[in-house]
Motif scaffolding. Structure first.
Motif, mmCIF file in Angstrom:
data_model
loop_
_atom_site.group_PDB
_atom_site.id
_atom_site.type_symbol
_atom_site.label_atom_id
_atom_site.label_comp_id
_atom_site.label_asym_id
_atom_site.label_seq_id
_atom_site.Cartn_x
_atom_site.Cartn_y
_atom_site.Cartn_z
ATOM 1 N N LEU A 152 40.584 23.979 29.890
ATOM 2 C CA LEU A 152 39.625 24.992 29.454
ATOM 3 C C LEU A 152 38.338 24.963 30.274
ATOM 4 O O LEU A 152 37.788 26.016 30.618
ATOM 5 N N ALA A 153 37.863 23.769 30.603
ATOM 6 C CA ALA A 153 36.607 23.660 31.354
ATOM 7 C C ALA A 153 36.711 24.328 32.718
ATOM 8 O O ALA A 153 35.750 24.918 33.210
ATOM 9 N N THR A 154 37.881 24.249 33.338
ATOM 10 C CA THR A 154 38.076 24.856 34.654
ATOM 11 C C THR A 154 38.358 26.345 34.544
ATOM 12 O O THR A 154 37.880 27.152 35.360
ATOM 13 N N VAL A 155 39.122 26.734 33.518
ATOM 14 C CA VAL A 155 39.486 28.139 33.343
ATOM 15 C C VAL A 155 38.272 29.011 33.053
ATOM 16 O O VAL A 155 38.146 30.120 33.584
ATOM 17 N N MET A 156 37.349 28.518 32.216
ATOM 18 C CA MET A 156 36.178 29.310 31.844
ATOM 19 C C MET A 156 35.197 29.351 33.005
ATOM 20 O O MET A 156 34.652 28.325 33.414
ATOM 21 N N SER A 157 35.002 30.520 33.566
ATOM 22 C CA SER A 157 34.135 30.680 34.732
ATOM 23 C C SER A 157 32.883 31.456 34.352
ATOM 24 O O SER A 157 32.904 32.302 33.466
ATOM 25 N N SER A 158 31.780 31.160 35.038
ATOM 26 C CA SER A 158 30.536 31.888 34.788
ATOM 27 C C SER A 158 30.507 33.218 35.521
ATOM 28 O O SER A 158 29.611 34.034 35.313
ATOM 29 N N PHE A 159 31.497 33.446 36.375
ATOM 30 C CA PHE A 159 31.540 34.692 37.140
ATOM 31 C C PHE A 159 32.345 35.749 36.396
ATOM 32 O O PHE A 159 33.429 35.478 35.885
ATOM 33 N N LEU A 160 31.806 36.949 36.318
ATOM 34 C CA LEU A 160 32.466 38.029 35.614
ATOM 35 C C LEU A 160 33.861 38.277 36.191
ATOM 36 O O LEU A 160 34.033 38.388 37.403
ATOM 37 N N GLY A 161 34.839 38.358 35.339
ATOM 38 C CA GLY A 161 36.198 38.651 35.767
ATOM 39 C C GLY A 161 37.011 37.439 36.150
ATOM 40 O O GLY A 161 38.241 37.496 36.139
ATOM 41 N N LYS A 162 36.346 36.329 36.510
ATOM 42 C CA LYS A 162 37.082 35.159 36.997
ATOM 43 C C LYS A 162 37.868 34.476 35.884
ATOM 44 O O LYS A 162 38.975 33.968 36.111
ATOM 45 N N THR A 163 37.310 34.419 34.673
ATOM 46 C CA THR A 163 38.006 33.748 33.574
ATOM 47 C C THR A 163 39.318 34.452 33.263
ATOM 48 O O THR A 163 40.362 33.817 33.091
ATOM 49 N N GLY A 164 39.280 35.782 33.199
ATOM 50 C CA GLY A 164 40.500 36.544 32.951
ATOM 51 C C GLY A 164 41.530 36.310 34.037
ATOM 52 O O GLY A 164 42.730 36.177 33.752
ATOM 53 N N ASN A 165 41.089 36.253 35.283
ATOM 54 C CA ASN A 165 42.009 35.990 36.393
ATOM 55 C C ASN A 165 42.635 34.603 36.268
ATOM 56 O O ASN A 165 43.823 34.412 36.555
ATOM 57 N N ASN A 166 41.808 33.628 35.859
ATOM 58 C CA ASN A 166 42.322 32.266 35.694
ATOM 59 C C ASN A 166 43.365 32.193 34.581
ATOM 60 O O ASN A 166 44.390 31.521 34.720
ATOM 61 N N VAL A 167 43.086 32.862 33.464
ATOM 62 C CA VAL A 167 44.046 32.867 32.350
ATOM 63 C C VAL A 167 45.358 33.510 32.789
ATOM 64 O O VAL A 167 46.446 33.009 32.502
ATOM 65 N N ARG A 168 45.257 34.625 33.498
ATOM 66 C CA ARG A 168 46.466 35.300 33.970
ATOM 67 C C ARG A 168 47.252 34.395 34.918
ATOM 68 O O ARG A 168 48.491 34.341 34.868
ATOM 69 N N ALA A 169 46.534 33.654 35.781
ATOM 70 C CA ALA A 169 47.193 32.743 36.721
ATOM 71 C C ALA A 169 47.925 31.628 35.982
ATOM 72 O O ALA A 169 49.024 31.225 36.371
ATOM 73 N N VAL A 170 47.313 31.119 34.904
ATOM 74 C CA VAL A 170 47.952 30.075 34.108
ATOM 75 C C VAL A 170 49.242 30.592 33.474
ATOM 76 O O VAL A 170 50.277 29.934 33.502
ATOM 77 N N PHE A 171 49.174 31.796 32.912
ATOM 78 C CA PHE A 171 50.359 32.368 32.277
ATOM 79 C C PHE A 171 51.455 32.640 33.308
ATOM 80 O O PHE A 171 52.637 32.359 33.065
ATOM 81 N N ASP A 172 51.092 33.191 34.442
ATOM 82 C CA ASP A 172 52.091 33.462 35.488
ATOM 83 C C ASP A 172 52.770 32.168 35.929
ATOM 84 O O ASP A 172 53.988 32.128 36.144
ATOM 85 N N HIS A 173 51.968 31.107 36.044
ATOM 86 C CA HIS A 173 52.503 29.799 36.447
ATOM 87 C C HIS A 173 53.457 29.264 35.372
ATOM 88 O O HIS A 173 54.562 28.792 35.680
ATOM 89 N N LYS A 203 35.333 39.951 25.724
ATOM 90 C CA LYS A 203 36.187 40.952 25.091
ATOM 91 C C LYS A 203 37.297 41.386 26.040
ATOM 92 O O LYS A 203 38.442 41.598 25.623
ATOM 93 N N ARG A 204 36.974 41.493 27.315
ATOM 94 C CA ARG A 204 38.015 41.802 28.308
ATOM 95 C C ARG A 204 39.009 40.658 28.415
ATOM 96 O O ARG A 204 40.207 40.875 28.638
ATOM 97 N N LEU A 205 38.518 39.428 28.241
ATOM 98 C CA LEU A 205 39.381 38.258 28.303
ATOM 99 C C LEU A 205 40.444 38.310 27.197
ATOM 100 O O LEU A 205 41.606 37.988 27.430
ATOM 101 N N VAL A 206 40.055 38.724 25.996
ATOM 102 C CA VAL A 206 41.017 38.834 24.893
ATOM 103 C C VAL A 206 42.088 39.865 25.225
ATOM 104 O O VAL A 206 43.275 39.666 24.929
ATOM 105 N N ASN A 207 41.693 40.965 25.853
ATOM 106 C CA ASN A 207 42.681 41.986 26.241
ATOM 107 C C ASN A 207 43.686 41.421 27.247
ATOM 108 O O ASN A 207 44.894 41.694 27.161
ATOM 109 N N VAL A 208 43.191 40.633 28.205
ATOM 110 C CA VAL A 208 44.077 39.981 29.177
ATOM 111 C C VAL A 208 45.030 39.036 28.451
ATOM 112 O O VAL A 208 46.238 38.997 28.728
ATOM 113 N N LEU A 209 44.487 38.280 27.496
ATOM 114 C CA LEU A 209 45.294 37.320 26.748
ATOM 115 C C LEU A 209 46.384 38.018 25.936
ATOM 116 O O LEU A 209 47.543 37.581 25.929
ATOM 117 N N LEU A 210 46.041 39.104 25.266
ATOM 118 C CA LEU A 210 47.025 39.823 24.456
ATOM 119 C C LEU A 210 48.179 40.343 25.314
ATOM 120 O O LEU A 210 49.344 40.270 24.919
#
Length: 361
Positions: A152-173, A203-210
């Motif tokens: 979680l510490a690595t996935v959560m990014s301070s840059f807009l959009g990066k956290t969602g990209n990281n979550v998507r990368a984890v799921f794809d992996h 809020k965008r992150l939740v949409n990516v997660l769903l």
């Protein structure tokens, strides 16, 4: 007469061209099930390819973990094989659900051939230390699958959009081969979207997660764990096959947890009653600490464990009869029963009874 299952055949082709191995297998299973009504021999011939071995192929393959684009740190931790030294102790309700999940996964051939999937997503709720993470490890061990834990510490990014990209990368992996994916502290990435204090990025992150949850395959198990179920977005709950509430252990469960320790039954029962209110995690730490102390000081384990337990409960103000705790600590510090009786204003037999209950003969 039943018509040819054209819709299911189209689904098979679509899954074969665009989906995962498990999505393709499910589509073939649904096609074969429908085909039984018109061409049973052909349906049986197709079904023979739908084995658990085929669907679960690649579980032990090594795949490099995705990394954060900025820190270059891995987004998931992978453990394989998973080994749980001691069988976990759960209450009857939790154990029943976990056993049902294992039963479905062990009957994967039967389910897939009918176009059905085992439980794919579980949500574990409960206070810290009550066994949520341990249950995930135990399921991974029993299923002989790699355990991937989101960092979680690595996935959560301070840059807009990066956290969602990281979550998507984890799921794809995780979806690239059979595994158990553990999303600990799930509320951090699945928080309610109606919270006005949050920025739009969350809020965008939740949409990516769903979307990622909707795409989750049938040959992998996703486990989300949270200490704060009330913070989760309502849309998240509906995605899970089972929501399991983990409760703090009862005195009876604690007694079972302590069953492998060498002590009299009545001593174990009283020690379990003393520790009632503590989490399994806390009790496990207490036992390990007592074992190390007893080993290094060449002392007996049971008195050392009782001393640590009494100190813990008294420090929290949670010992039902504090005077008994004081008696035990004095006795374990080397005072005689007569000295303790005189100091505490109790009779000698009363002190002896307390010592006998907690330390045995």
């Amino acid at each position: 007469m039943e018509s040819f299952p054209r819709k299911e055949l189209v689904s098979v082709i679509q899954s074969g061209m665009t989906g995962s191995r498990s999505a393709f297998a499910l589509a073939v299973g649904r096609f074969a099930t429908k085909l039984k009504h018109t061409d049973l021999p052909l349906a049986q011939e197709i079904a023979q390819f739908l084995s658990a071995e085929n669907v679960m192929r690649g579980a032990g393959d090594f795949v490099p973990a995705p990394v954060d684009a900025d820190s270059r740190m891995e987004l998931v931790e992978t453990i394989f094989p998973v080994v749980v030294p001691k069988r976990p102790v759960f209450n009857g309700t939790v154990q029943d659900v976990l056993d049902d999940v294992l039963k479905e996964w062990r009957s994967l051939d039967v389910l897939i051939q009918e176009g059905l999937a085992p439980a794919r997503m579980l949500l574990f709720c409960g206070q810290p230390g009550v066994g949520k993470t341990l249950a995930a490890y135990w399921l991974a061990q029993e299923l002989k699958l790699p355990l991937l834990t989101l960092n979680l510490a690595t996935v959560m990014s301070s840059f807009l959009g990066k956290t969602g990209n990281n979550v998507r990368a984890v799921f794809d992996h995780a979806m690239s081969r059979p595994c158990v994916l553990l999303l600990d502290e799930f509320d951090a990435i699945a928080k309610r979207r109606d919270d006005d204090t949050d920025v739009g990025e969350l809020k965008r992150l939740v949409n990516v997660l769903l979307q990622a949850l909707d795409d989750w395959p049938a040959n992998a198990l996703l486990i989300a764990a949270t200490n704060h179920g009330e913070l989760l977005d309502p849309a998240v709950w509906r995605r899970f096959d089972h929501v399991i509430q983990f409760e703090p252990p009862s005195a009876e469960l604690i007694e079972t947890y302590l069953a492998d320790l060498p002590m009299e039954e009545k001593v174990r029962k009283n020690l379990a009653a003393l520790l009632h209110g503590e989490s399994f995690s806390g009790i496990g730490q207490l036992v390990n600490s007592a074992r190390k102390t007893a080993l290094l000081e060449k002392a007996d384990l049971v008195p050392t464990l009782v001393k640590n337990a009494v100190r813990l409960r008294m420090s929290k103000g949670n010992m039902a009869k504090p005077q008994e705790g004081e008696m035990l600590l004095m006795y374990l510090a080397g005072h005689s029963r007569r000295e303790i009786a005189t100091s505490m204003g109790k009779t000698h037999p009363t002190v002896g009874s307390v010592i006998k209950r907690y330390l045995g003969e």
